[in-house]
Design a protein around this motif. Structure first.
Motif, PDB file in Angstrom:
ATOM      1  N   UNK A 119       0.841  -1.190   0.000  1.00 37.82           N
ATOM      2  CA  UNK A 119       0.000   0.000   0.000  1.00 37.82           C
ATOM      3  C   UNK A 119       0.883   1.249   0.000  1.00 37.82           C
ATOM      4  N   UNK A 120       0.682   2.078  -0.997  1.00 32.67           N
ATOM      5  CA  UNK A 120       1.456   3.318  -1.137  1.00 32.67           C
ATOM      6  C   UNK A 120       0.475   4.428  -1.477  1.00 32.67           C
TER       7      UNK A 120
ATOM      8  N   UNK B 185     -11.636   2.865  -3.510  1.00 32.98           N
ATOM      9  CA  UNK B 185     -10.916   3.967  -2.877  1.00 32.98           C
ATOM     10  C   UNK B 185     -11.524   4.289  -1.516  1.00 32.98           C
ATOM     11  N   UNK B 186     -12.845   4.410  -1.483  1.00 27.67           N
ATOM     12  CA  UNK B 186     -13.526   4.685  -0.210  1.00 27.67           C
ATOM     13  C   UNK B 186     -13.343   3.530   0.766  1.00 27.67           C
ATOM     14  N   UNK B 187     -13.409   2.317   0.250  1.00 25.27           N
ATOM     15  CA  UNK B 187     -13.245   1.143   1.107  1.00 25.27           C
ATOM     16  C   UNK B 187     -11.877   1.143   1.775  1.00 25.27           C
ATOM     17  N   UNK B 188     -10.833   1.454   1.024  1.00 25.28           N
ATOM     18  CA  UNK B 188      -9.488   1.473   1.588  1.00 25.28           C
ATOM     19  C   UNK B 188      -9.404   2.430   2.762  1.00 25.28           C
ATOM     20  N   UNK B 189      -9.895   3.671   2.576  1.00 28.95           N
ATOM     21  CA  UNK B 189      -9.769   4.657   3.651  1.00 28.95           C
ATOM     22  C   UNK B 189     -10.679   4.337   4.831  1.00 28.95           C
ATOM     23  N   UNK B 190     -11.826   3.754   4.555  1.00 24.56           N
ATOM     24  CA  UNK B 190     -12.699   3.334   5.661  1.00 24.56           C
ATOM     25  C   UNK B 190     -12.048   2.237   6.486  1.00 24.56           C
ATOM     26  N   UNK B 191     -11.441   1.277   5.796  1.00 24.20           N
ATOM     27  CA  UNK B 191     -10.786   0.169   6.497  1.00 24.20           C
ATOM     28  C   UNK B 191      -9.518   0.628   7.213  1.00 24.20           C
ATOM     29  N   UNK B 192      -8.791   1.560   6.605  1.00 25.68           N
ATOM     30  CA  UNK B 192      -7.592   2.082   7.265  1.00 25.68           C
ATOM     31  C   UNK B 192      -7.979   2.846   8.525  1.00 25.68           C
ATOM     32  N   UNK B 193      -9.072   3.582   8.449  1.00 21.77           N
ATOM     33  CA  UNK B 193      -9.574   4.299   9.614  1.00 21.77           C
ATOM     34  C   UNK B 193      -9.914   3.324  10.740  1.00 21.77           C
TER      35      UNK B 193
ATOM     36  N   UNK C 120       4.749  -3.727   7.630  1.00 21.28           N
ATOM     37  CA  UNK C 120       3.429  -3.257   8.047  1.00 21.28           C
ATOM     38  C   UNK C 120       3.454  -1.812   8.523  1.00 21.28           C
ATOM     39  N   UNK C 121       4.357  -1.497   9.448  1.00 19.64           N
ATOM     40  CA  UNK C 121       4.396  -0.164  10.034  1.00 19.64           C
ATOM     41  C   UNK C 121       4.635   0.933   9.025  1.00 19.64           C
ATOM     42  N   UNK C 122       5.497   0.672   8.032  1.00 19.14           N
ATOM     43  CA  UNK C 122       5.772   1.681   7.015  1.00 19.14           C
ATOM     44  C   UNK C 122       4.553   1.938   6.139  1.00 19.14           C
ATOM     45  N   UNK C 123       3.787   0.890   5.852  1.00 21.10           N
ATOM     46  CA  UNK C 123       2.610   1.067   4.991  1.00 21.10           C
ATOM     47  C   UNK C 123       1.518   1.860   5.709  1.00 21.10           C
ATOM     48  N   UNK C 124       1.342   1.627   6.995  1.00 21.31           N
ATOM     49  CA  UNK C 124       0.363   2.407   7.751  1.00 21.31           C
ATOM     50  C   UNK C 124       0.868   3.839   7.913  1.00 21.31           C
ATOM     51  N   UNK C 125       2.154   3.986   8.234  1.00 20.36           N
ATOM     52  CA  UNK C 125       2.737   5.322   8.407  1.00 20.36           C
ATOM     53  C   UNK C 125       2.619   6.154   7.135  1.00 20.36           C
TER      54      UNK C 125
END
Length: 274
Positions: free
Chosen positions: A78-79, A108-116, A223-228
Motif C-alpha cells: 500500500x502506497x 478507494x472509499x473502502x481502503x480509507x474506511x478500512x484504514x480508519x 506493516x508499520x511503514x505502509x500504515x505510516x
C-alpha cells in the motif's frame, strides 16, 4: 542491563509529505512539509498489527480477478501516492499495477474506511511535526536556516524520546528509504543529536533509549511503514484547510496523537512550525 532487557521495545515508523496550499485562484501561496508516522510495540507490530493489515488487504482486494488466493493480497504494498495516482487515472505513474483497483471510487472509499478502522482499533500512537514554509521563511532567512527535514527530525526525536521515557522503553526509528542524499540529511541530524543532544535532553540520555535509525524500502512490505505512509498527508491536508480523503480517517489519526500524558497534543503529538 537486566532492567533494559525487561523494557518493551518500540519502533517509530516515519514517512513524509509536502502539500501545496493554494488560494481561490488555485495559485500556490504556501507549502506544508510534514514528517509523521506511528509508534508501535515491536511484538505487537509483528503479530497482531500485521494480521490486521493483511485482513484489510483481503477486504480491499476481495472479488478482484486474480486475487482468489488471500496470500496474494498480503504481498501487495500500500502506497498512498500511487493510490491517488490510480484514483485519478494516472496509471502511467504506477509502479504496482495491482493498485489500479483504486480507480474505482468504491475501492478507494473502502481502503480509507478500512484504514480508519485499523487505526481506531489498533494499539498504536501517531506522532508528527510540520512546517508552514512561507511563514518560516518570512521569519528566518531561507539561505541560513537548517534544512526542513533536519528541523522536524529534532522535534520528532525529542518527542519519541519523551514517549519512551514515559513508557520505560527503548526504541528504533524506521524511515521509508528515499534517495541517498535525502536519507543523509536525516542521518546527519540523528548522528548529531546522538553526539550533542537537543535543547531539552543530553545525548547520553537519548542514546540509552533510542538505539538506531534505519532506512527501509517501501517494497520490503513492512506493516508499520505502509500504515505510516497514510499519516503525513492525512494530517497535512487538514492543516492546509483542504478537504481530506475522509474526515473519519483524519479523526482516527488525530485521536491517536501522542499527548505526552499531559493532554498536550500540540506539543508532543503534532508540533507545527512556526
Amino acid at each position: 542491563m537486566i532492567g533494559e532487557l525487561l523494557m518493551n521495545e518500540y519502533t517509530l515508523f516515519l514517512d513524509e509529505s509536502e502539500i501545496p496550499i493554494t488560494n481561490n485562484e488555485d495559485i500556490e501561496i504556501n507549502r506544508l512539509f510534514v514528517i509523521a508516522g506511528i509508534i508501535v510495540e515491536n511484538s505487537y507490530h509483528d503479530n497482531e498489527l500485521t494480521l490486521r493489515l493483511n485482513s484489510l488487504k483481503e477486504c480491499v482486494w476481495k472479488g478482484e480477478k486474480g486475487e482468489e488466493d488471500k496470500e496474494i493480497s498480503h504481498s501487495h504494498i500500500l502506497h498512498e501516492m500511487e493510490v491517488t495516482f490510480a484514483r485519478y487515472g494516472n496509471f502511467g505513474r504506477l509502479k504496482h499495477k495491482y493498485l489500479r483497483i483504486f480507480a474505482k471510487p468504491s475501492k478507494y472509499r473502502l481502503l480509507y474506511n478500512e484504514m480508519s478502522k485499523l487505526i481506531d482499533d489498533s494499539n498504536i500512537v501517531t506522532l508528527g511535526s510540520c512546517i508552514r514554509q512561507t511563514e518560516l521563511h518570512s521569519i528566518y532567512n531561507y539561505n541560513v536556516i537548517n534544512d526542513k527535514k533536519s528541523i522536524l527530525m529534532q522535534i520528532i526525536i525529542e518527542n519519541f524520546y519523551h514517549f519512551l521515557v514515559e513508557n520505560n522503553s527503548i526504541g528504533t526509528i524506521c524511515y521509508e528509504s528515499m534517495h541517498e542524499s535525502e536519507n543523509a540529511i536525516i542521518k546527519r541530524r540523528y548522528t548529531n543529536i546522538r553526539t550533542t543532544g537537543t535543547m531539552f535532553y543530553p545525548a547520553k540520555n537519548i542514546n540509552k533509549r533510542i538505539k538506531d535509525l534505519v532506512f527501509i524500502p517501501k517494497d520490503d512490505n513492512i506493516t508499520g511503514l505502509q500504515i505510516a505512509d497514510f499519516i503525513p498527508n492525512t494530517l497535512g491536508r487538514v492543516e492546509c484547510n483542504k478537504n481530506s480523503h475522509s474526515d473519519k480517517t483524519y479523526n482516527s489519526v488525530y485521536n491517536k496523537l501522542y499527548d505526552g500524558n499531559r493532554k498536550m497534543i500540540e506539543k508532543f503529538g503534532l508540533k507545527i512550525i512556526p
